[in-house]
Design a protein around this motif. Structure first.
Motif, PDB file in Angstrom:
ATOM      1  N   UNK A  39       0.819  -1.139   0.054  1.00 36.50           N
ATOM      2  CA  UNK A  39       0.101  -0.397  -0.196  1.00 36.50           C
ATOM      3  C   UNK A  39       0.947   1.069  -0.226  1.00 36.50           C
ATOM      4  N   UNK A  40       0.746   2.059  -0.859  1.00 36.05           N
ATOM      5  CA  UNK A  40       1.323   3.413  -0.796  1.00 36.05           C
ATOM      6  C   UNK A  40       0.910   4.323  -1.999  1.00 36.05           C
ATOM      7  N   UNK A  41       1.693   5.552  -2.203  1.00 39.41           N
ATOM      8  CA  UNK A  41       1.375   6.252  -3.506  1.00 39.41           C
ATOM      9  C   UNK A  41       1.735   5.765  -4.553  1.00 39.41           C
ATOM     10  N   UNK A  42       0.764   5.548  -5.588  1.00 40.24           N
ATOM     11  CA  UNK A  42       1.091   4.774  -6.862  1.00 40.24           C
ATOM     12  C   UNK A  42       1.331   5.547  -8.061  1.00 40.24           C
ATOM     13  N   UNK A  43       2.267   5.170  -8.786  1.00 43.51           N
ATOM     14  CA  UNK A  43       2.402   5.803 -10.106  1.00 43.51           C
ATOM     15  C   UNK A  43       3.188   5.087 -11.250  1.00 43.51           C
ATOM     16  N   UNK A  44       3.241   5.565 -12.358  1.00 39.99           N
ATOM     17  CA  UNK A  44       3.666   4.620 -13.394  1.00 39.99           C
ATOM     18  C   UNK A  44       4.878   5.171 -13.975  1.00 39.99           C
ATOM     19  N   UNK A  45       5.872   4.413 -14.168  1.00 34.99           N
ATOM     20  CA  UNK A  45       7.096   4.853 -15.195  1.00 34.99           C
ATOM     21  C   UNK A  45       7.367   3.734 -16.037  1.00 34.99           C
ATOM     22  N   UNK A  46       7.107   4.206 -17.208  1.00 36.21           N
ATOM     23  CA  UNK A  46       7.085   3.416 -18.332  1.00 36.21           C
ATOM     24  C   UNK A  46       6.414   1.967 -18.264  1.00 36.21           C
ATOM     25  N   UNK A  47       7.384   0.975 -18.196  1.00 40.14           N
ATOM     26  CA  UNK A  47       6.656  -0.560 -17.910  1.00 40.14           C
ATOM     27  C   UNK A  47       6.600  -0.857 -16.531  1.00 40.14           C
ATOM     28  N   UNK A  48       6.750   0.016 -15.677  1.00 40.57           N
ATOM     29  CA  UNK A  48       6.774  -0.305 -14.313  1.00 40.57           C
ATOM     30  C   UNK A  48       5.708   0.471 -13.360  1.00 40.57           C
ATOM     31  N   UNK A  49       5.227  -0.227 -12.318  1.00 38.88           N
ATOM     32  CA  UNK A  49       4.451   0.389 -11.417  1.00 38.88           C
ATOM     33  C   UNK A  49       5.274   0.797 -10.209  1.00 38.88           C
ATOM     34  N   UNK A  50       5.385   1.933  -9.746  1.00 37.04           N
ATOM     35  CA  UNK A  50       6.108   2.465  -8.643  1.00 37.04           C
ATOM     36  C   UNK A  50       5.234   2.710  -7.419  1.00 37.04           C
ATOM     37  N   UNK A  80       4.728  -3.636   7.200  1.00 30.40           N
ATOM     38  CA  UNK A  80       5.975  -3.402   7.571  1.00 30.40           C
ATOM     39  C   UNK A  80       6.600  -2.013   6.297  1.00 30.40           C
ATOM     40  N   UNK A  81       7.173  -0.876   6.776  1.00 33.19           N
ATOM     41  CA  UNK A  81       7.774   0.187   5.849  1.00 33.19           C
ATOM     42  C   UNK A  81       8.830  -0.392   5.057  1.00 33.19           C
ATOM     43  N   UNK A  82       8.658  -0.094   3.656  1.00 41.74           N
ATOM     44  CA  UNK A  82       9.691  -0.565   2.889  1.00 41.74           C
ATOM     45  C   UNK A  82      10.318   0.321   1.966  1.00 41.74           C
ATOM     46  N   UNK A  83       9.694   1.442   1.998  1.00 41.82           N
ATOM     47  CA  UNK A  83      10.275   2.497   1.057  1.00 41.82           C
ATOM     48  C   UNK A  83       9.696   2.803  -0.291  1.00 41.82           C
ATOM     49  N   UNK A  84      10.540   2.461  -1.112  1.00 38.40           N
ATOM     50  CA  UNK A  84      10.077   2.642  -2.694  1.00 38.40           C
ATOM     51  C   UNK A  84      10.020   1.055  -3.350  1.00 38.40           C
ATOM     52  N   UNK A  85       9.028   0.760  -3.845  1.00 34.98           N
ATOM     53  CA  UNK A  85       8.896  -0.457  -4.507  1.00 34.98           C
ATOM     54  C   UNK A  85       8.674  -0.073  -6.171  1.00 34.98           C
ATOM     55  N   UNK A  86       9.447  -0.590  -6.927  1.00 37.06           N
ATOM     56  CA  UNK A  86       9.104  -0.616  -8.336  1.00 37.06           C
ATOM     57  C   UNK A  86       9.376  -1.956  -8.976  1.00 37.06           C
ATOM     58  N   UNK A  87       8.147  -2.379  -9.658  1.00 30.74           N
ATOM     59  CA  UNK A  87       7.812  -3.816 -10.213  1.00 30.74           C
ATOM     60  C   UNK A  87       7.381  -3.703 -11.500  1.00 30.74           C
TER      61      UNK A  87
END
Length: 104
Positions: A39-50, A80-87
């Motif tokens: 869960x977090x603030x979602x954005x998209x960067x090309x072929x990735x969800x951030x 658990x806090x994890x920072x930034x996730x880029x998938x």
């Protein structure tokens, strides 16, 4: 004379609170393959969800499924806090809208 942007105490840098940029994008629950849920603030960067300010929902703590968390974490939810996730988008299963005020 301008105000300092950082202050160093005992080799630790501290920044002004008003200089920290708020994360962009609405808060959402992101379900990825292999069972990862964030869960977090979602954005998209090309072929990735951030997911910025990401928190891993390690244990839902629900009795009726993930949808119960739309209105915020429950008493038994473990996060658990994890920072930034880029998938990669190919790993994205679903995105669930949530009540923004309950997940801040």
């Amino acid at each position: 004379m301008s105000e300092p942007n950082t202050l160093r105490i005992n080799d630790v840098d501290y920044v002004r609170a008003d200089s920290i940029k708020e994360a962009e994008g609405d808060i959402k629950i992101v379900v990825l393959d292999r069972g990862f849920v964030y869960v977090g603030h979602v954005s998209f960067d090309g072929d990735f969800v951030v997911v910025h300010d990401a928190r891993n929902i390690r244990y839902w703590g629900t009795t009726k499924g993930l949808g119960e968390l739309v209105n915020g974490p429950l008493q038994k939810t473990i996060i658990d806090a994890v920072g930034v996730v880029k998938a990669p988008l190919r790993a994205l299963i679903s995105i669930i809208d949530v009540d923004q005020s309950k997940w801040k």
